[in-house]
Design a protein around this motif. Sequence first.
Motif, mmCIF file in Angstrom:
data_model
loop_
_atom_site.group_PDB
_atom_site.id
_atom_site.type_symbol
_atom_site.label_atom_id
_atom_site.label_comp_id
_atom_site.label_asym_id
_atom_site.label_seq_id
_atom_site.Cartn_x
_atom_site.Cartn_y
_atom_site.Cartn_z
ATOM 1 N N PHE A 559 33.707 32.281 -40.779
ATOM 2 C CA PHE A 559 32.481 32.180 -40.267
ATOM 3 C C PHE A 559 32.076 33.508 -39.869
ATOM 4 C CE2 PHE A 559 34.418 30.322 -36.826
ATOM 5 C CZ PHE A 559 33.558 31.204 -35.853
ATOM 6 N N TRP A 560 33.111 34.988 -39.110
ATOM 7 C CA TRP A 560 33.149 35.798 -38.106
ATOM 8 C C TRP A 560 33.016 36.618 -39.080
ATOM 9 C CZ3 TRP A 560 37.061 31.663 -38.291
ATOM 10 C CH2 TRP A 560 37.820 32.235 -38.444
ATOM 11 N N ASP A 561 33.176 36.847 -40.672
ATOM 12 C CA ASP A 561 33.174 38.190 -41.180
ATOM 13 C C ASP A 561 35.339 38.678 -41.209
ATOM 14 O OD1 ASP A 561 33.792 40.103 -42.555
ATOM 15 O OD2 ASP A 561 31.664 41.561 -41.629
ATOM 16 N N GLY A 562 35.773 37.711 -42.101
ATOM 17 C CA GLY A 562 36.765 38.254 -42.026
ATOM 18 C C GLY A 562 37.414 39.827 -41.945
ATOM 19 N N ARG A 563 36.646 40.439 -42.843
ATOM 20 C CA ARG A 563 36.347 42.538 -42.830
ATOM 21 C C ARG A 563 36.858 43.594 -41.498
ATOM 22 N NH1 ARG A 563 31.045 43.521 -45.697
ATOM 23 N NH2 ARG A 563 30.845 41.639 -44.003
ATOM 24 N N LEU A 620 35.303 27.838 -27.600
ATOM 25 C CA LEU A 620 33.383 27.750 -28.800
ATOM 26 C C LEU A 620 31.640 28.267 -28.667
ATOM 27 C CD1 LEU A 620 34.564 24.231 -30.408
ATOM 28 C CD2 LEU A 620 35.662 26.463 -31.026
ATOM 29 N N GLU A 621 32.200 28.040 -27.203
ATOM 30 C CA GLU A 621 31.184 27.803 -26.290
ATOM 31 C C GLU A 621 30.678 30.007 -26.726
ATOM 32 O OE1 GLU A 621 28.482 27.533 -22.014
ATOM 33 O OE2 GLU A 621 30.599 27.164 -22.314
ATOM 34 N N THR A 622 31.706 30.259 -26.221
ATOM 35 C CA THR A 622 31.509 32.179 -26.357
ATOM 36 C C THR A 622 31.152 32.377 -27.707
ATOM 37 O OG1 THR A 622 33.047 32.562 -24.038
ATOM 38 C CG2 THR A 622 32.388 34.102 -26.005
ATOM 39 N N LEU A 623 31.891 31.584 -28.466
ATOM 40 C CA LEU A 623 31.087 32.273 -29.715
ATOM 41 C C LEU A 623 30.248 31.766 -30.507
ATOM 42 C CD1 LEU A 623 34.786 31.434 -31.792
ATOM 43 C CD2 LEU A 623 34.390 33.964 -31.765
ATOM 44 N N ARG A 624 29.940 31.044 -29.912
ATOM 45 C CA ARG A 624 28.176 30.225 -30.249
ATOM 46 C C ARG A 624 26.774 31.603 -29.654
ATOM 47 N NH1 ARG A 624 30.370 24.222 -29.155
ATOM 48 N NH2 ARG A 624 31.261 23.752 -31.361
ATOM 49 N N LYS A 625 27.336 31.707 -28.602
ATOM 50 C CA LYS A 625 26.735 32.618 -27.793
ATOM 51 C C LYS A 625 26.808 34.218 -29.017
ATOM 52 C CE LYS A 625 26.919 31.065 -23.013
ATOM 53 N NZ LYS A 625 27.448 31.844 -21.929
ATOM 54 N N ILE A 626 28.051 34.012 -29.695
ATOM 55 C CA ILE A 626 28.138 35.540 -30.286
ATOM 56 C C ILE A 626 27.479 35.495 -31.585
ATOM 57 C CG2 ILE A 626 29.149 37.375 -31.091
ATOM 58 C CD1 ILE A 626 31.401 36.727 -29.454
ATOM 59 N N PHE A 627 27.581 34.438 -32.523
ATOM 60 C CA PHE A 627 27.202 33.893 -33.412
ATOM 61 C C PHE A 627 26.049 33.377 -33.727
ATOM 62 C CE2 PHE A 627 31.666 35.006 -34.179
ATOM 63 C CZ PHE A 627 31.551 35.907 -35.046
ATOM 64 N N GLY A 631 21.877 33.483 -36.299
ATOM 65 C CA GLY A 631 22.325 32.329 -37.442
ATOM 66 C C GLY A 631 23.061 31.958 -38.241
ATOM 67 N N ILE A 632 23.921 31.608 -37.118
ATOM 68 C CA ILE A 632 25.650 31.619 -38.115
ATOM 69 C C ILE A 632 26.231 30.083 -37.167
ATOM 70 C CG2 ILE A 632 27.408 32.368 -38.295
ATOM 71 C CD1 ILE A 632 27.415 35.241 -38.636
#
Length: 852
Positions: A559-563, A620-627, A631-632
């Motif tokens: 979900f984080w853009d593997g590029r 996971l809380e950190t990732l949710r704040k980023i994404f 809308g991800i």
Amino acid sequence: MDGGSEAQPPSLPHAEAAEQPSPVPMDQDESRVAAAGPMEDGEAAAAADVSEAADPMEDGEAAEDSPAAPEPMEDDAPTSSPTPSAPSATAAVDDSTIARKRRRRKKQFPGMIPTAGVRVLRGSSSSSSHTAAHLSGVPRRRGRPPTSSSLRLARELDSEALIALAAGFPADSLSEDEIAAAVLPRIGGAEQANYLVVRNHIVALWRSNPLSPVAANAALASIRAEHAPLVAAAHSFLSEHAYINFGLAPAVLSLPPQPPPTSPPPSVLIVGAGLAGLAAARHLIAFGFKVAVIEGRLRPGGRVFTKTMRSSAAEYPDTVAAADLGGSVLTGINGNPLGVIARQLGFPLHKVRDKCPLHLPDGRPVDPDMDARVEAAFNQLLDKVCQLRQVIAEGVPHGVDLSLGMALEAFREAHGVAAEHEERMLLDWHLANLEYANAAPLADLSMAFWDQDDPYEMGGDHCFIPGGNSQFVRAFADGIPIFYGQNVRRIQYGRDGVMVHTDKQAFRGDMVLCTVPLGVLKKGDIKFVPELPAQKKEAIQRLGFGLLNKVVMLFPYDFWDGRIDTFGHLTENSGQRGEFFLFYSYSSVSGGPLLIALVAGESAVKFEQVSPMENVEKVLETLRKIFSPKGIKVPNPLQAICTRWGTDRFTYGSYSYVAIGASGDDYDILAECVHDRVFFAGEATNRRYPATMHGALLSGYREAANILRAARRRAKRVDSPEKMDINVEVKVDVNGEVIDSVKDSNIDLDDLFRSPDAAFGGFSVLHDPSTSDPDSISLLRVGIGARKLGSVSLFLYGLIMRKHVAMLAAIEGDERRLSTIYRDFGTKLVGLDSLGDAGESLISRIKAAARK
């Protein structure tokens, strides 16, 4: 380096990268359930999704033979790149002129390390080309302009010299190991110049095709027959020290073992089955030694461990990934022996792309202008620290060491850097990245020597190995006799050999190689009988052994853009700046949607005091704040592992660093052998490449060569007892306990140094009494006790050319002298027992002259 040739070595075919390699499961699963205490080998992970495992060494503080910064990488670089062939000559030279990219785990910044010790090869190419032309039978004609063939030859010489430089050799002189091995009867002159050309040519031949061993006669194809002795000397040295004909190519493995130095063959016990121990074992077997590896875990690899993560969810039955829980990055591929071995094994390499977007705590991207401004200010702060330590080195007689963190904060406050809150958060991110580079809080780092290894940094791309680095481990361990589950408690050594006592049995051998991590030595879990020399115990305590932890998460999808391979996260609280500050995407190399969060500095210590489940929730809380603002949706991981590297009883940390009061000398002291019986290897014994996988590997090869030389010396003493010159004799009783140590009462080297041939500062010199040749070798002694211990109670020794003594005496300040002998003269300071054959011979001549 400041300049060099534009010549490029020929390109070679490359192995193609696989897009989605399937991970290979380890024989032993070292993960365990979250509720468990400190890690025990062999415990299964049970059915829990969140588990913890020891975090092996992170490979990233690469340091090699030039002050090279990593090459810039394009943001849209391909997912994988082929395994490189011979190092690029231009890459080896031009890296130092390229601005360092911030996202790599690197330590050096422009202007921090002087480069005067590295000379420009092209500047002396005329003399070099004449030498090489003479060797190849095409002498230059005096008074005529150079021909196209001579120009081509000069470019080839420069190219080969740069390849040798990337492999770790000085640009235009013998290495310390070559001097110790006495590859030439005398240093300097035309014979040395010819030898260097021959040596560089053989190294370049090997690097051009490491799939096939290089025979001595292959080099003679382009070198005049009269120089066959130089070819034999160079080929023997390079083979024994694993600069050529090393690794795991089938043709290399099929080489017949050398005749052992004695009959029956000497036996060596190796404590630890990490990269250092395995490399040494293979090399010693090739020398004809009998070898046994003793390992406490139930698997090989030590701090290099690839964990296969699998989904237990019915809706994602085939999701699997290979996760490196420890050493993960090949830092700089030019000259890196692991790059050579990857090519031999057909492993593809994935170039780590340099694009690393940063996110504020609420998920917003960092403003690009502010980003560039703060990064520039961060580098300027480091420049200020560099200037400060230079002033201290010049103005204070014995120097003074401070905390790097204290110095940075003082300059930050004085210059008003990062006064705004967002700027301070961004600066904290850079400081956390620096703590990641050293596995330690900045408050614990030596301001004077924290980056002492940077001049030797390897150039080229930073790379992942698709499928994980345990592939190296399995290949190295194949066929090696390894005794697993043997926790070493005591190492005894004496005149008749060594004994290694575990909690299950005792092993007896002629010599022992200890490759356990520095953390184990600092903890004192292994008792040495007799005790190690005082200077070695002091070095163990002075050096730091830091901590880095990871949260490894397998998700249902990317979900984080593997590029991109990395992205960063800023924190509100400076005290938590290292918590999940950097994320690595392994989707391109692990075989599945794998994301790793790093925890550095003070946060790495606090991390182990919190339950794995709570740490995963915080990530996971950190990732949710980023994404989430994008809308991800961030799904729950299918499996997660939290490393507990600091409480792993086989490591007690991640990798070494230079603590306050320590220096690069301490790495050398730790590497010294004890009475030709006890030897030491591992990343913390490698002054040039500490805290790296290749540093550990190279230390194993180094000690295999040292053990071979020690065995030859012992055989020579047995065969010629009347020629023995023993400085220290260790007596043991029938149980192997030491009774006493007896010094040679006839001639004491300390007495001779009371009336040295030259003395300046903490340096004193004894010349070779048999010659006055300016190119002859002299014995140098340096008192480092005043600088570190408050009194001159510790001496290190080195071999130096007589003509360099006057140059050294003319330099003001011992710190500058130390820098000069190591960088300009290639002299490594070691203990008296580690000077090699050339040193022993010189000491014998000095003592013989004193008796008359």
